[in-house]
Design a protein around this motif. Structure first.
Motif, PDB file in Angstrom:
ATOM      1  N   UNK A 159      35.407 -21.870 -57.551  1.00 30.95           N
ATOM      2  CA  UNK A 159      36.094 -22.403 -56.200  1.00 30.95           C
ATOM      3  C   UNK A 159      35.244 -23.836 -55.903  1.00 30.95           C
ATOM      4  N   UNK A 160      36.166 -25.070 -54.967  1.00 34.61           N
ATOM      5  CA  UNK A 160      35.222 -26.299 -54.481  1.00 34.61           C
ATOM      6  C   UNK A 160      33.721 -26.002 -53.390  1.00 34.61           C
ATOM      7  N   UNK A 161      34.346 -24.667 -52.733  1.00 29.93           N
ATOM      8  CA  UNK A 161      33.210 -24.124 -51.831  1.00 29.93           C
ATOM      9  C   UNK A 161      32.259 -24.065 -52.271  1.00 29.93           C
ATOM     10  N   UNK A 162      32.223 -23.345 -53.534  1.00 24.80           N
ATOM     11  CA  UNK A 162      31.780 -22.429 -54.362  1.00 24.80           C
ATOM     12  C   UNK A 162      30.223 -23.668 -55.008  1.00 24.80           C
ATOM     13  N   UNK A 163      30.973 -25.350 -55.344  1.00 26.87           N
ATOM     14  CA  UNK A 163      30.377 -26.614 -56.160  1.00 26.87           C
ATOM     15  C   UNK A 163      29.609 -26.969 -55.059  1.00 26.87           C
ATOM     16  N   UNK A 164      30.301 -26.976 -53.554  1.00 25.46           N
ATOM     17  CA  UNK A 164      30.150 -27.899 -52.856  1.00 25.46           C
ATOM     18  C   UNK A 164      28.971 -27.204 -51.586  1.00 25.46           C
ATOM     19  N   UNK A 165      28.607 -25.838 -52.506  1.00 26.50           N
ATOM     20  CA  UNK A 165      27.791 -25.404 -50.923  1.00 26.50           C
ATOM     21  C   UNK A 165      26.229 -24.639 -52.529  1.00 26.50           C
ATOM     22  N   UNK A 166      26.798 -25.984 -53.007  1.00 27.89           N
ATOM     23  CA  UNK A 166      25.641 -25.072 -54.102  1.00 27.89           C
ATOM     24  C   UNK A 166      24.390 -25.667 -53.514  1.00 27.89           C
ATOM     25  N   UNK A 167      22.462 -25.054 -53.361  1.00 31.84           N
ATOM     26  CA  UNK A 167      22.008 -25.733 -53.322  1.00 31.84           C
ATOM     27  C   UNK A 167      21.049 -25.756 -54.773  1.00 31.84           C
ATOM     28  N   UNK A 168      19.689 -26.491 -54.909  1.00 34.14           N
ATOM     29  CA  UNK A 168      19.065 -26.431 -56.133  1.00 34.14           C
ATOM     30  C   UNK A 168      18.507 -25.591 -56.266  1.00 34.14           C
ATOM     31  N   UNK A 169      18.099 -24.188 -55.444  1.00 33.75           N
ATOM     32  CA  UNK A 169      17.350 -23.248 -56.060  1.00 33.75           C
ATOM     33  C   UNK A 169      18.273 -22.088 -56.280  1.00 33.75           C
ATOM     34  N   UNK A 170      19.885 -22.798 -56.774  1.00 31.40           N
ATOM     35  CA  UNK A 170      20.700 -21.610 -57.263  1.00 31.40           C
ATOM     36  C   UNK A 170      20.124 -21.885 -58.448  1.00 31.40           C
ATOM     37  N   UNK A 171      20.384 -23.179 -59.229  1.00 30.36           N
ATOM     38  CA  UNK A 171      20.671 -23.598 -60.264  1.00 30.36           C
ATOM     39  C   UNK A 171      18.869 -23.151 -61.119  1.00 30.36           C
ATOM     40  N   UNK A 172      19.169 -22.839 -62.021  1.00 30.45           N
ATOM     41  CA  UNK A 172      18.169 -22.518 -63.058  1.00 30.45           C
ATOM     42  C   UNK A 172      18.814 -23.472 -64.530  1.00 30.45           C
ATOM     43  N   UNK A 173      17.719 -24.419 -64.820  1.00 28.67           N
ATOM     44  CA  UNK A 173      17.802 -25.541 -66.135  1.00 28.67           C
ATOM     45  C   UNK A 173      17.209 -24.359 -66.645  1.00 28.67           C
ATOM     46  N   UNK A 174      16.711 -23.285 -66.874  1.00 26.91           N
ATOM     47  CA  UNK A 174      15.872 -22.490 -68.137  1.00 26.91           C
ATOM     48  C   UNK A 174      17.213 -22.607 -69.150  1.00 26.91           C
ATOM     49  N   UNK A 175      17.236 -21.244 -67.678  1.00 23.85           N
ATOM     50  CA  UNK A 175      18.412 -20.398 -68.373  1.00 23.85           C
ATOM     51  C   UNK A 175      20.325 -20.706 -68.371  1.00 23.85           C
ATOM     52  N   UNK A 176      19.696 -22.056 -67.637  1.00 22.70           N
ATOM     53  CA  UNK A 176      21.647 -22.664 -67.791  1.00 22.70           C
ATOM     54  C   UNK A 176      21.669 -22.149 -67.336  1.00 22.70           C
ATOM     55  N   UNK A 177      22.327 -21.858 -65.836  1.00 24.27           N
ATOM     56  CA  UNK A 177      23.345 -21.016 -65.267  1.00 24.27           C
ATOM     57  C   UNK A 177      23.253 -21.045 -63.710  1.00 24.27           C
ATOM     58  N   UNK A 178      23.898 -21.108 -63.347  1.00 23.90           N
ATOM     59  CA  UNK A 178      24.020 -21.249 -61.660  1.00 23.90           C
ATOM     60  C   UNK A 178      24.281 -19.586 -60.977  1.00 23.90           C
ATOM     61  N   UNK A 179      23.286 -19.678 -59.446  1.00 24.43           N
ATOM     62  CA  UNK A 179      23.821 -18.468 -58.912  1.00 24.43           C
ATOM     63  C   UNK A 179      24.980 -18.638 -57.986  1.00 24.43           C
ATOM     64  N   UNK A 180      25.669 -17.777 -57.282  1.00 31.68           N
ATOM     65  CA  UNK A 180      27.202 -18.227 -56.374  1.00 31.68           C
ATOM     66  C   UNK A 180      26.365 -16.907 -55.599  1.00 31.68           C
ATOM     67  N   UNK A 181      26.081 -17.437 -54.614  1.00 32.05           N
ATOM     68  CA  UNK A 181      25.637 -15.898 -53.263  1.00 32.05           C
ATOM     69  C   UNK A 181      26.554 -15.467 -51.968  1.00 32.05           C
ATOM     70  N   UNK A 182      27.398 -16.502 -52.064  1.00 28.99           N
ATOM     71  CA  UNK A 182      29.097 -16.374 -51.278  1.00 28.99           C
ATOM     72  C   UNK A 182      29.680 -16.552 -51.968  1.00 28.99           C
ATOM     73  N   UNK A 183      30.809 -15.058 -52.197  1.00 27.09           N
ATOM     74  CA  UNK A 183      32.019 -15.163 -53.669  1.00 27.09           C
ATOM     75  C   UNK A 183      32.706 -13.758 -52.274  1.00 27.09           C
ATOM     76  N   UNK A 184      34.370 -14.202 -52.548  1.00 24.96           N
ATOM     77  CA  UNK A 184      34.921 -13.092 -52.215  1.00 24.96           C
ATOM     78  C   UNK A 184      35.011 -12.101 -51.879  1.00 24.96           C
ATOM     79  N   UNK A 185      33.904 -11.381 -53.001  1.00 25.18           N
ATOM     80  CA  UNK A 185      34.088  -9.291 -52.748  1.00 25.18           C
ATOM     81  C   UNK A 185      33.168  -9.335 -52.712  1.00 25.18           C
ATOM     82  N   UNK A 186      31.457 -10.309 -52.356  1.00 24.12           N
ATOM     83  CA  UNK A 186      31.177  -9.976 -51.373  1.00 24.12           C
ATOM     84  C   UNK A 186      29.561  -9.928 -52.484  1.00 24.12           C
ATOM     85  N   UNK A 187      29.961  -9.835 -53.769  1.00 24.67           N
ATOM     86  CA  UNK A 187      28.868  -9.486 -55.009  1.00 24.67           C
ATOM     87  C   UNK A 187      28.523 -10.863 -55.350  1.00 24.67           C
ATOM     88  N   UNK A 188      26.680 -11.538 -55.312  1.00 22.40           N
ATOM     89  CA  UNK A 188      26.001 -12.751 -56.355  1.00 22.40           C
ATOM     90  C   UNK A 188      26.725 -12.716 -57.215  1.00 22.40           C
TER      91      UNK A 188
END
Length: 302
Positions: A159-188
């Protein structure tokens, strides 16, 4: 057994909403929906703020749902089922907090109230020609944020909000993943980054002199980037009509189904809590989320 105390007979829904807005909502300040929640809760406060908590029952919430169903928009049309359900979700968050954390309620009364019926609406997604035109317009735009943002949206279905509020600490270049901390169901969520999105995000990181804070930085210090203007420019430059940023998410879902993803895989990839929304896209079977996302990475290449 919950027995209403004297304080519960004195406290009103208005008191609870005020406390929620002052003490709890600010901890969710990076959530794009915070302004909408305030609007929703202002309505509940105006209509039912006088109700004491010992009398806040499912019948009260159902009465509110009925009043919402009779409200009109600025265009003179009734509120949609989806909008009514967002108002229910807003007050549900307050009641859950009062129940679980404050002990002011014996349960969440909203859970016993049925939701309004929602229209599925029209699902819009990019054709191959439209996808090429949009990516070309992004590359030609003076703001490099928009290309990375659109590529990430198409590669992940976020979602737009998930992308817009990404922080670099949420990006893992080693594993190539994004961590989304705020989700609709409350689970990262941990979302794979695949294909062209890897190169786009790496180049974006290399351009950032700070290498910290917001991935998409605003023009003011400490604020995230606002994509509205840039999105309108590239959308218009690509000649896309009746196309919202959220439709990029629909496009990802359609690519996943074309790549063989099944109902559960589409729901997992898009972060749906149930299979209901995924049923709009998926009718086939597939493999792991990373594999299905990787299967559509070529769509971004040109």
């Amino acid at each position: 057994m919950f027995v209403a105390q004297t304080a519960d007979r004195r406290r009103t829904l208005a008191d609870l909403i005020d406390k929620y807005l002052a003490d709890y909502l600010p901890t969710k300040a990076h959530n794009l929906s915070a302004a909408d929640v305030r609007t929703q809760l202002a309505w509940w406060r105006a209509e039912f703020g006088h109700v004491t908590l010992d009398r806040l029952t499912p019948a009260t919430i159902a009465e509110g749902r009925g009043k919402l169903a009779k409200r009109m928009t600025r265009n003179g049309t009734p509120l949609s089922g989806a909008t009514i359900n967002r108002y229910l979700a807003g007050i549900s968050g307050v009641c859950k907090w009062a129940w679980k954390e404050l002990g002011w309620l014996p349960a969440n009364p909203v859970l016993s109230v049925g939701k309004a019926r929602e229209s599925e609406g029209v699902i819009r997604f990019l054709s191959d020609d439209e996808r090429r035109a949009l990516l070309d317009a992004c590359r030609a735009d003076h703001d490099p944020n928009i290309e990375v943002c659109v590529v990430l949206a198409l590669a992940t279905g976020l979602r737009q909000s998930n992308i817009r509020f990404l922080r670099w600490e949420d990006v893992s270049f080693e594993e190539w993943t994004l961590t989304i901390r705020e989700t609709k169901n409350g689970q990262p969520r941990h979302v794979p980054i695949v294909g062209m999105a890897q190169g786009a995000l790496q180049a974006h990181y290399d351009r950032d002199p700070t290498k910290q804070g917001w991935v998409f930085k605003g023009y003011r210090d400490g604020s995230p980037w606002g994509l509205h203007s840039a999105w309108q420019r590239v959308r218009d430059a690509a000649g896309l009509k009746d196309f919202r940023f959220h439709d990029l998410r629909h496009t990802t879902a359609s690519w996943l189904t074309q790549g063989g993803a099944g109902l559960a895989q589409v729901a997992d990839a898009l972060g749906h809590k149930t299979l209901t929304m995924a049923r709009r896209y998926s009718h086939q079977s597939g493999e792991h989320v990373r594999a299905t996302l990787a299967s559509i990475a070529g769509k971004l290449g040109g």
